[in-house]
Design an enzyme around this catalytic site. Structure first.
Site, PDB file in Angstrom:
ATOM      1  N   HIS A 214     -20.822   9.118   6.433  1.00  0.00           N
ATOM      2  CA  HIS A 214     -20.579  10.564   6.456  1.00  0.00           C
ATOM      3  C   HIS A 214     -21.879  11.262   6.071  1.00  0.00           C
ATOM      4  CE1 HIS A 214     -18.964  14.473   5.482  1.00  0.00           C
ATOM      5  NE2 HIS A 214     -17.760  14.116   5.859  1.00  0.00           N
TER       6      HIS A 214
ATOM      7  N   GLN B 290     -18.475   3.976   9.534  1.00  0.00           N
ATOM      8  CA  GLN B 290     -18.956   5.370   9.555  1.00  0.00           C
ATOM      9  C   GLN B 290     -19.667   5.793   8.267  1.00  0.00           C
ATOM     10  OE1 GLN B 290     -16.124   9.011   9.526  1.00  0.00           O
ATOM     11  NE2 GLN B 290     -17.099   8.979  11.525  1.00  0.00           N
TER      12      GLN B 290
ATOM     13  N   GLY C  79       0.829  -1.205   0.000  1.00  0.00           N
ATOM     14  CA  GLY C  79       0.000   0.000   0.000  1.00  0.00           C
ATOM     15  C   GLY C  79       0.861   1.251   0.000  1.00  0.00           C
TER      16      GLY C  79
ATOM     17  N   GLU D  11     -16.755  17.733   5.518  1.00  0.00           N
ATOM     18  CA  GLU D  11     -17.282  18.415   6.689  1.00  0.00           C
ATOM     19  C   GLU D  11     -16.718  19.843   6.812  1.00  0.00           C
ATOM     20  OE1 GLU D  11     -17.834  15.528  10.061  1.00  0.00           O
ATOM     21  OE2 GLU D  11     -16.337  16.872  10.902  1.00  0.00           O
TER      22      GLU D  11
ATOM     23  N   SER E 223      -8.285  10.834  10.729  1.00  0.00           N
ATOM     24  CA  SER E 223      -7.737   9.712   9.965  1.00  0.00           C
ATOM     25  C   SER E 223      -6.438  10.090   9.268  1.00  0.00           C
ATOM     26  CB  SER E 223      -8.753   9.209   8.947  1.00  0.00           C
ATOM     27  OG  SER E 223      -8.133   8.238   8.155  1.00  0.00           O
ATOM     28  N   LEU E 224      -6.401  11.278   8.693  1.00  0.00           N
ATOM     29  CA  LEU E 224      -5.133  11.724   8.096  1.00  0.00           C
ATOM     30  C   LEU E 224      -4.072  11.777   9.191  1.00  0.00           C
ATOM     31  CD1 LEU E 224      -6.303  14.470   5.544  1.00  0.00           C
ATOM     32  CD2 LEU E 224      -5.522  12.143   5.065  1.00  0.00           C
TER      33      LEU E 224
ATOM     34  N   LEU F 264     -18.094  12.635  -1.809  1.00  0.00           N
ATOM     35  CA  LEU F 264     -18.049  13.343  -0.534  1.00  0.00           C
ATOM     36  C   LEU F 264     -18.021  14.858  -0.683  1.00  0.00           C
ATOM     37  CD1 LEU F 264     -17.739  12.460   2.491  1.00  0.00           C
ATOM     38  CD2 LEU F 264     -15.444  13.355   2.284  1.00  0.00           C
TER      39      LEU F 264
ATOM     40  N   ARG G 191     -20.127  12.780  13.294  1.00  0.00           N
ATOM     41  CA  ARG G 191     -20.786  12.260  12.089  1.00  0.00           C
ATOM     42  C   ARG G 191     -21.896  11.259  12.362  1.00  0.00           C
ATOM     43  NH1 ARG G 191     -15.218  11.752   8.604  1.00  0.00           N
ATOM     44  NH2 ARG G 191     -15.057  14.001   8.294  1.00  0.00           N
TER      45      ARG G 191
ATOM     46  N   PHE H 114     -14.157  21.592  12.755  1.00  0.00           N
ATOM     47  CA  PHE H 114     -14.599  20.307  12.218  1.00  0.00           C
ATOM     48  C   PHE H 114     -15.479  19.633  13.254  1.00  0.00           C
ATOM     49  CE2 PHE H 114     -13.632  17.484   8.666  1.00  0.00           C
ATOM     50  CZ  PHE H 114     -13.050  18.355   7.768  1.00  0.00           C
TER      51      PHE H 114
ATOM     52  N   ASP I 289      -8.466  -5.452   1.023  1.00  0.00           N
ATOM     53  CA  ASP I 289      -7.541  -6.540   0.663  1.00  0.00           C
ATOM     54  C   ASP I 289      -6.667  -6.987   1.838  1.00  0.00           C
ATOM     55  OD1 ASP I 289      -8.607  -5.481  -1.660  1.00  0.00           O
ATOM     56  OD2 ASP I 289      -6.782  -5.716  -2.831  1.00  0.00           O
TER      57      ASP I 289
ATOM     58  N   ALA J 292      -0.479   6.021   4.872  1.00  0.00           N
ATOM     59  CA  ALA J 292       0.088   5.156   5.915  1.00  0.00           C
ATOM     60  C   ALA J 292       1.295   4.385   5.392  1.00  0.00           C
ATOM     61  CB  ALA J 292      -0.982   4.193   6.434  1.00  0.00           C
ATOM     62  N   GLY J 293       1.166   3.820   4.193  1.00  0.00           N
ATOM     63  CA  GLY J 293       2.263   3.034   3.628  1.00  0.00           C
ATOM     64  C   GLY J 293       3.483   3.902   3.358  1.00  0.00           C
TER      65      GLY J 293
ATOM     66  N   ARG K 138     -15.284   7.750  14.337  1.00  0.00           N
ATOM     67  CA  ARG K 138     -14.102   8.592  14.160  1.00  0.00           C
ATOM     68  C   ARG K 138     -14.495  10.048  13.985  1.00  0.00           C
ATOM     69  NH1 ARG K 138     -11.500  10.876   9.705  1.00  0.00           N
ATOM     70  NH2 ARG K 138     -12.606   9.694   8.113  1.00  0.00           N
TER      71      ARG K 138
ATOM     72  N   HIS L  76     -18.403   5.743   4.446  1.00  0.00           N
ATOM     73  CA  HIS L  76     -17.192   6.549   4.377  1.00  0.00           C
ATOM     74  C   HIS L  76     -15.944   5.928   4.988  1.00  0.00           C
ATOM     75  CE1 HIS L  76     -14.874  10.164   3.971  1.00  0.00           C
ATOM     76  NE2 HIS L  76     -14.707  10.303   5.265  1.00  0.00           N
TER      77      HIS L  76
HETATM   78  C1  LIG Z   1     -13.361  11.299  -0.202  1.00  0.00           C
HETATM   79  C2  LIG Z   1     -12.655  11.151   1.109  1.00  0.00           C
HETATM   80  C3  LIG Z   1     -12.301  12.281   1.835  1.00  0.00           C
HETATM   81  C4  LIG Z   1     -11.637  12.157   3.057  1.00  0.00           C
HETATM   82  N1  LIG Z   1     -11.292  13.273   3.751  1.00  0.00           N
HETATM   83  C5  LIG Z   1     -10.601  13.153   4.909  1.00  0.00           C
HETATM   84  C6  LIG Z   1     -10.157  14.303   5.619  1.00  0.00           C
HETATM   85  O1  LIG Z   1     -10.326  15.439   5.197  1.00  0.00           O
HETATM   86  N2  LIG Z   1      -9.502  14.124   6.788  1.00  0.00           N
HETATM   87  C7  LIG Z   1      -9.250  12.885   7.301  1.00  0.00           C
HETATM   88  O2  LIG Z   1      -8.644  12.786   8.360  1.00  0.00           O
HETATM   89  N3  LIG Z   1      -9.637  11.774   6.628  1.00  0.00           N
HETATM   90  C8  LIG Z   1     -10.290  11.884   5.447  1.00  0.00           C
HETATM   91  N4  LIG Z   1     -10.679  10.754   4.775  1.00  0.00           N
HETATM   92  C9  LIG Z   1     -10.236   9.443   5.268  1.00  0.00           C
HETATM   93  C10 LIG Z   1      -8.763   9.230   4.917  1.00  0.00           C
HETATM   94  O3  LIG Z   1      -8.456   9.884   3.718  1.00  0.00           O
HETATM   95  C11 LIG Z   1      -8.412   7.761   4.756  1.00  0.00           C
HETATM   96  O4  LIG Z   1      -8.885   7.013   5.840  1.00  0.00           O
HETATM   97  C12 LIG Z   1      -6.886   7.590   4.683  1.00  0.00           C
HETATM   98  O5  LIG Z   1      -6.330   8.473   3.731  1.00  0.00           O
HETATM   99  C13 LIG Z   1      -6.503   6.163   4.365  1.00  0.00           C
HETATM  100  O6  LIG Z   1      -5.125   6.105   4.107  1.00  0.00           O
HETATM  101  P1  LIG Z   1      -4.396   4.706   3.947  1.00  0.00           P
HETATM  102  O7  LIG Z   1      -2.958   5.004   3.709  1.00  0.00           O
HETATM  103  O8  LIG Z   1      -4.759   3.833   5.076  1.00  0.00           O
HETATM  104  O9  LIG Z   1      -5.064   4.051   2.654  1.00  0.00           O
HETATM  105  P2  LIG Z   1      -5.231   4.564   1.138  1.00  0.00           P
HETATM  106  O10 LIG Z   1      -4.799   5.958   0.952  1.00  0.00           O
HETATM  107  O11 LIG Z   1      -6.583   4.168   0.720  1.00  0.00           O
HETATM  108  O12 LIG Z   1      -4.166   3.672   0.350  1.00  0.00           O
HETATM  109  C14 LIG Z   1      -4.324   2.285   0.189  1.00  0.00           C
HETATM  110  C15 LIG Z   1      -3.151   1.764  -0.612  1.00  0.00           C
HETATM  111  O13 LIG Z   1      -3.170   0.353  -0.590  1.00  0.00           O
HETATM  112  C16 LIG Z   1      -2.910  -0.149  -1.871  1.00  0.00           C
HETATM  113  N5  LIG Z   1      -3.507  -1.481  -1.940  1.00  0.00           N
HETATM  114  C17 LIG Z   1      -4.750  -1.879  -1.553  1.00  0.00           C
HETATM  115  N6  LIG Z   1      -4.901  -3.187  -1.740  1.00  0.00           N
HETATM  116  C18 LIG Z   1      -3.736  -3.636  -2.261  1.00  0.00           C
HETATM  117  C19 LIG Z   1      -3.259  -4.913  -2.681  1.00  0.00           C
HETATM  118  N7  LIG Z   1      -4.011  -6.012  -2.620  1.00  0.00           N
HETATM  119  N8  LIG Z   1      -1.999  -5.007  -3.178  1.00  0.00           N
HETATM  120  C20 LIG Z   1      -1.209  -3.908  -3.280  1.00  0.00           C
HETATM  121  N9  LIG Z   1      -1.614  -2.687  -2.884  1.00  0.00           N
HETATM  122  C21 LIG Z   1      -2.845  -2.564  -2.390  1.00  0.00           C
HETATM  123  C22 LIG Z   1      -3.479   0.878  -2.813  1.00  0.00           C
HETATM  124  O14 LIG Z   1      -2.834   0.802  -4.063  1.00  0.00           O
HETATM  125  C23 LIG Z   1      -3.146   2.182  -2.072  1.00  0.00           C
HETATM  126  O15 LIG Z   1      -1.842   2.599  -2.410  1.00  0.00           O
HETATM  127  C24 LIG Z   1     -11.336  10.862   3.552  1.00  0.00           C
HETATM  128  C25 LIG Z   1     -11.682   9.736   2.820  1.00  0.00           C
HETATM  129  C26 LIG Z   1     -12.354   9.872   1.618  1.00  0.00           C
HETATM  130  C27 LIG Z   1     -12.763   8.618   0.900  1.00  0.00           C
END
Ligand SMILES: Cc1cc2nc3c(=O)[nH]c(=O)nc-3n(C[C@H](O)[C@H](O)[C@H](O)COP(=O)(O)OP(=O)(O)OC[C@H]3O[C@@H](n4cnc5c(N)ncnc54)[C@H](O)[C@@H]3O)c2cc1C
Length: 580
Positions: free
Chosen positions: A240, A238, A14, A253, A398-399, A250, A284, A118, A219, A18-19, A393, A351
């Site tokens: 939204h 959650q 990923g 907020e 989350s960010l 989306l 939310r 927020f 996954d 986070a990754g 949440r 969401h």
């Molecule tokens: C529209 C929207 C707006 C948001 N706004 C906010 C906000 O303003 N503030 C806030 O705090 N949070 C917000 N959130 C929530 C927040 O953005 C997410 O929870 C957070 O960014 C998730 O980050 P992540 O690194 O865990 O996953 P993601 O950013 O979703 O990344 C997942 C990664 O995993 C990889 N991956 C997945 N499955 C596989 C696999 N089988 N093999 C290889 N790679 C794989 C993908 O390629 C991707 O690179 C929002 C979410 C959405 C949907």
């Protein structure tokens, strides 16, 4: 099908926030691979809009303890309080670090990072809404993702873009590696490694109306769940409050943080009745329930009375264009209305997954409710459950979570790799997977058992039976539907038999995870006979701390789940009634 073998000290699955944050920590000190099914900057983190919270106190007095109080209260007291303390305390450095890496935050007149209001964030433990969310217009996630990616590129991190991980190999309780499918060629890659971090994001695609990208199919949690690792707190999903009507796209907020107001069909600001002190900026879960209640009472707008309005018209063109440019453009593009002059039809949209792979505060994956650590396996971000969000949440947390716990997972991985010897993985470790793929390709295609149909029926039924309000009846009905869908899935067939970008093949495997996520969600929700945070049982409308102040751990048991429980880690905040 070619089989190619690689050897690394550590692998991160990923390349979202986070990754990438974990990679920045681990990469300088080990041979590291980041494997991602999407090109990194297409990860869902890039879609995040409104902000990332930290008690910087740039606008008004603030401190991380108030942030922690809000997070715990927002979680309906299910969050583990020591983990929340870490989240809120380390938030401040996490924002400054991003600033130093070049993130172009929006600024105040005095040059400091701007902060906005927020939902659920308050000063002095509930006195008034707080200015705590740091942001870059309404593109905060985009900026975070680009900043982290550029940092990784400058550090020479090795990426495997458009490689989908489909399996993990754990032998005698020790991680040996992961197996991935190269999307552009159909080749199989075996990654021998001692340590794996799953940062695969959420699974909002179990619902029909969702803010989540098509790729968010659970996954990482799915792969581990199928290996006997439990999933924590799956009943808490959650919704939204403000997705664009029917589309679910989306509208952050931040729109309400900047002063936007929710109105019912009569133009009434109904949140005054549900949360008299912070109104539209309530958490939310509460706002989504309020909207659903207004709609069920016949107060919804439109021909079917099934949406409410998000009204930004009083904010003026300048604020809208400067602070909410992207989301208002979505409205112009997809709804064909001008938000400067007209209110926007909205409805709650699926969401965020509060639940996921259980970890400790250092990203180490737990293999049971007794905190047993699974050596060499880590998780962070939305795929993981630390748990800092508990039953609900708060926006902008989350960010923050991906930055704070992404970093910690990277550090843990490093520590583990430095202490353990390299191990080897056998060449036959991909045999099962190759067989599974060949079986899918060889089976003759029929419309009835197509991936699209099964997935559509899954999303529609989850939407109908498990969304904002749930009962024993709806959840039992969904259990039966899932059994039927599982049976159909056993016969799933695909039309595309090719090797190059066979997305249908990958979607078929993802559907397996979506079914797993749904089964564990429904089983956990059926068992929890109380209402807390996002889990709202109409047949058990009260929160029941005596019986249910505990995390659920769902273990895969055939096509259902066996549930066990773990106590919530309390801290300085005593559970109290959750009014705002
Ligand atoms: C529209 C929207 C707006 C948001 N706004 C906010 C906000 O303003 N503030 C806030 O705090 N949070 C917000 N959130 C929530 C927040 O953005 C997410 O929870 C957070 O960014 C998730 O980050 P992540 O690194 O865990 O996953 P993601 O950013 O979703 O990344 C997942 C990664 O995993 C990889 N991956 C997945 N499955 C596989 C696999 N089988 N093999 C290889 N790679 C794989 C993908 O390629 C991707 O690179 C929002 C979410 C959405 C949907």
């Amino acid at each position: 099908m070619k089989i190619i073998k690689h050897s690394f000290d550590g692998v991160i699955v990923g390349a979202g926030g986070a990754g990438l944050r974990a990679a920045i920590e681990a990469a300088p000190h080990m041979k590291l691979a980041v494997i991602t099914k999407l090109y990194p900057t297409r990860s869902h983190t890039g879609a995040a809009q409104g902000g990332m919270s930290a008690a910087l106190a740039n606008v008004e007095e603030d401190n991380w303890n108030w942030h922690a109080f809000d997070t715990v209260k927002g979680s309906d007291y299910l969050a583990d309080q020591p983990a929340v303390d870490i989240l809120c305390k380390e938030a401040i450095d996490a924002v400054i670090e991003l600033e130093h890496w070049g993130l172009p935050f929006s600024r105040l007149e005095n040059g400091k990072i701007a902060q906005r209001r927020f939902g659920g964030h308050t000063v002095k433990e509930g006195e008034a809404p707080a200015f705590r969310a740091c942001y870059a217009a309404d593109r905060t996630g985009h900026m975070i993702l680009q900043t982290l990616y550029q940092k990784c590129v400058s550090m020479g991190v090795e990426f495997f873009d458009e490689f989908q991980v489909l399996d993990i190999k754990i032998e005698d309780g020790v991680c040996k590696g992961v197996i991935a499918f190269e999307l552009s060629t159909g080749d199989i890659h075996i990654f021998e490694t001692r340590a794996v971090t799953f940062a695969t994001g959420g699974f909002g695609k179990i619902f029909k109306v969702s803010s989540n990208a098509h790729s968010l199919t659970g996954d990482g949690p799915g792969i581990l769940y199928q290996k006997g690792i439990p999933l924590e707190d799956m009943e808490f999903y959650q919704f939204h409050p403000t997705g664009i009507y029917r589309l679910g796209i989306l509208l952050s907020e931040a729109a309400r943080g900047e002063g936007g107001i929710l109105r019912n069909k009569d133009g009434e600001r109904f949140m005054e009745r549900y949360a008299p002190s912070i109104k539209d900026l309530a958490p939310r879960d509460m706002v989504s329930r309020a909207i659903a209640t207004e709609i069920s009472k016949g107060n919804g707008a439109g021909p079917q009375n099934d949406y409410v309005y998000l009204d930004l018209t009083h904010l003026g063109a300048e604020t809208i264009n400067k602070k909410l440019p992207d989301i208002t453009d979505f409205v112009r593009t997809y709804v064909k209305i001008e938000p400067i002059n007209e209110p926007i039809p909205v409805q709650p949209t699926a969401h965020y997954a509060m639940g996921g792979i259980p970890t400790d505060v250092n990203g180490r994956v737990l293999s049971d409710e007794k905190n047993t650590i699974l050596p060499g396996v880590y998780a962070a971000g939305e795929a993981a459950c630390v748990s800092v969000h508990g039953a609900n949440r708060l926006g902008t947390n989350s960010l923050l979570d991906i930055m704070v716990f992404g970093k910690r997972a990277g550090q843990s991985m490093l520590e583990y790799v430095s202490k353990t010897k390299a191990s080897s993985i056998s060449d036959s470790s991909s045999d099962d997977l190759v067989k599974k793929i060949n079986n899918l390709i060889e089976k003759e295609h029929t419309d009835e058992f197509s991936v699209g149909r099964i997935r559509n029926d899954l999303q529609e039924s989850m939407e109908k039976n498990t969304k904002i309000f749930r009962t024993e009846e709806t959840l039992s009905e969904q259990t039966k539907i899932l059994e039927d869908l599982r049976e159909r899935y056993e016969n799933v067939t695909i039309f595309d038999k090719g090797k190059v970008f066979n997305t249908e093949l990958m979607e078929t495997i993802e559907l397996d995870y979506l079914l797993d996520m749904s089964e564990s969600t429904v089983a956990s929700a059926l068992a929890r006979k109380e209402s807390r945070g996002a889990h709202s049982r109409q047949d058990f409308p009260e929160r029941d701390d005596a019986e249910w102040m505990k995390h659920s751990f769902a273990f895969k048991n055939g096509n259902s789940a066996t549930l066990r429980y773990k106590d919530v880690e309390l801290g300085k905040y005593e559970p109290m009634e959750r009014t705002y």
